[in-house]
Scaffold this active site. Structure first.
Site, PDB file in Angstrom:
ATOM      1  N   SER A  68       0.829  -1.216   0.000  1.00  0.00           N
ATOM      2  CA  SER A  68       0.000   0.000   0.000  1.00  0.00           C
ATOM      3  C   SER A  68       0.854   1.253   0.000  1.00  0.00           C
ATOM      4  O   SER A  68       0.455   2.268  -0.549  1.00  0.00           O
ATOM      5  CB  SER A  68      -0.833   0.084   1.282  1.00  0.00           C
ATOM      6  OG  SER A  68      -1.629  -1.024   1.451  1.00  0.00           O
ATOM      7  N   ASN A 106      -3.490   6.326  -2.200  1.00  0.00           N
ATOM      8  CA  ASN A 106      -3.144   6.460  -0.785  1.00  0.00           C
ATOM      9  C   ASN A 106      -2.444   7.770  -0.466  1.00  0.00           C
ATOM     10  O   ASN A 106      -2.514   8.271   0.654  1.00  0.00           O
ATOM     11  CB  ASN A 106      -2.306   5.268  -0.314  1.00  0.00           C
ATOM     12  CG  ASN A 106      -3.191   4.068   0.016  1.00  0.00           C
ATOM     13  OD1 ASN A 106      -4.389   4.213   0.168  1.00  0.00           O
ATOM     14  ND2 ASN A 106      -2.599   2.894   0.111  1.00  0.00           N
TER      15      ASN A 106
END
Ligand code: CAA
Length: 283
Positions: free
Chosen positions: A119, A190
């Site tokens: 991520s 993100n």
């Protein structure tokens, strides 16, 4: 490369979701977990979601059976030796990922593409653990992987055009939307979503509202499909705090730093849905 067989390492929420999407799309899938029980639990989870699709008329029983028959699990990394593409979805720790990629390089065919679902870690730093970083890319799926259309296809410093093209081709065959991007902290989503969710948690305390009220505010006032507290619970408070720390370490922007409230929740084992309790309680 014409990909037929996909390996998935780590069958937690993300890995099981990725394995589900891949087997539904017609790929042969080998999932690797550290124990046979964890592998069986992931297979059962995938079976459950495919059964729901049959019950809702979205798939036939034959399609479900065919998808399940294409899926096998192993505890042995060398079970991935025949894979054309391996997607890593293990714990978000650079050291653990680098160790795994070193091993994957040893067991996989030299032409296999190795992808990480990280991520917020650097794909380039993960790739550097191998002697063939050109075949390493990022394939960042979103939670829940079977429902979220996006996959960020991340080109690391030394990724080859062929490896990126293979990943893009697979994303297309999965029926997902690819956004190719470079290896920057948090990639695209993100980089934006993590500080935004951190702001939401800070607003919770500043405006003195409950998680329910904040979620109602953002679903009804900003059109979010689920409120921020529900979303952080879904992602996992540990995963979110880790991603925040990783982005803060790289970018040094105060908004990236995890709010103390989330750090305390993580330290107390309130991890969201997976632990049964986060902002909300789950049975
Ligand atoms: N895996 C597989 N299938 C699942 C699933 C899962 N985890 N969760 C649900 N399903 C299936 C179920 O079978 C479910 O049907 P039933 O309840 O009838 O069994 C079906 O999908 C539909 O589920 P929902 O009714 O919950 O679906 P929904 O229409 O309410 O939409 C949603 C759910 C797509 C998650 C939507 O709420 C949404 O888009 N939320 C935002 C999610 C988001 O922003 N994700 C990104 C997180 S950030 C991230 O992932 C990045 C990172 O690196 C941390």
């Amino acid at each position: 490369m014409d990909v037929q067989r996909i390996g998935v390492v780590g069958l937690g929420a993300m890995g099981a979701g990725i394995a589900q999407v891949a087997t539904e799309a017609g790929f042969d899938v080998v999932g690797r977990e550290v124990t046979a029980d964890l592998g069986d639990a992931a297979t059962a989870r995938i079976g459950h979601f495919l059964t729901r699709k049959v019950e809702k008329g979205q798939r036939t029983e034959e399609e479900r059976a065919a998808a399940m028959s294409r899926l096998t699990t192993t505890t042995d990394l060398s079970g991935l030796a025949d894979c054309d593409l391996v997607v890593e979805a293990i714990v978000e720790e650079l050291g653990a990922k680098r160790e795994l990629f070193e091993e994957l390089e040893r067991v996989c065919r030299p032409d296999a593409v190795l992808a990480t679902n990280t991520s917020a870690l650097s794909v380039t730093e993960i790739a550097a653990a191998t002697t063939s970083p050109e075949r390493v890319v990022g394939m960042h799926f979103f939670n829940p992987a079977p429902l979220m259309p996006l996959v960020e296809v991340v080109r690391a410093e030394l990724s080859s055009d062929d490896a990126v093209a293979t990943a893009l081709g697979v994303v297309e065959r999965l029926g997902k939307v690819a956004v190719p991007c470079h290896d920057t902290p948090g990639f695209v989503v993100n980089r934006i979503l993590i500080p935004l969710l951190n702001d939401c948690v800070r607003a919770l305390d500043e405006a003195r509202v409950t998680p329910e009220a904040l979620d109602a505010a953002m679903t009804n006032g900003a059109g979010w499909p689920m409120g921020p507290c529900t979303l952080v619970d879904l992602v996992g408070i540990d995963v979110h705090v880790h991603a925040s720390e990783a982005l803060y370490e790289k970018l040094r922007e105060p908004r990236m730093a995890p709010p103390p409230r989330l750090v305390a929740m993580r330290n107390a084992g309130l991890l969201g849905r997976k632990s049964g309790r986060g902002f909300y309680t789950y049975t």
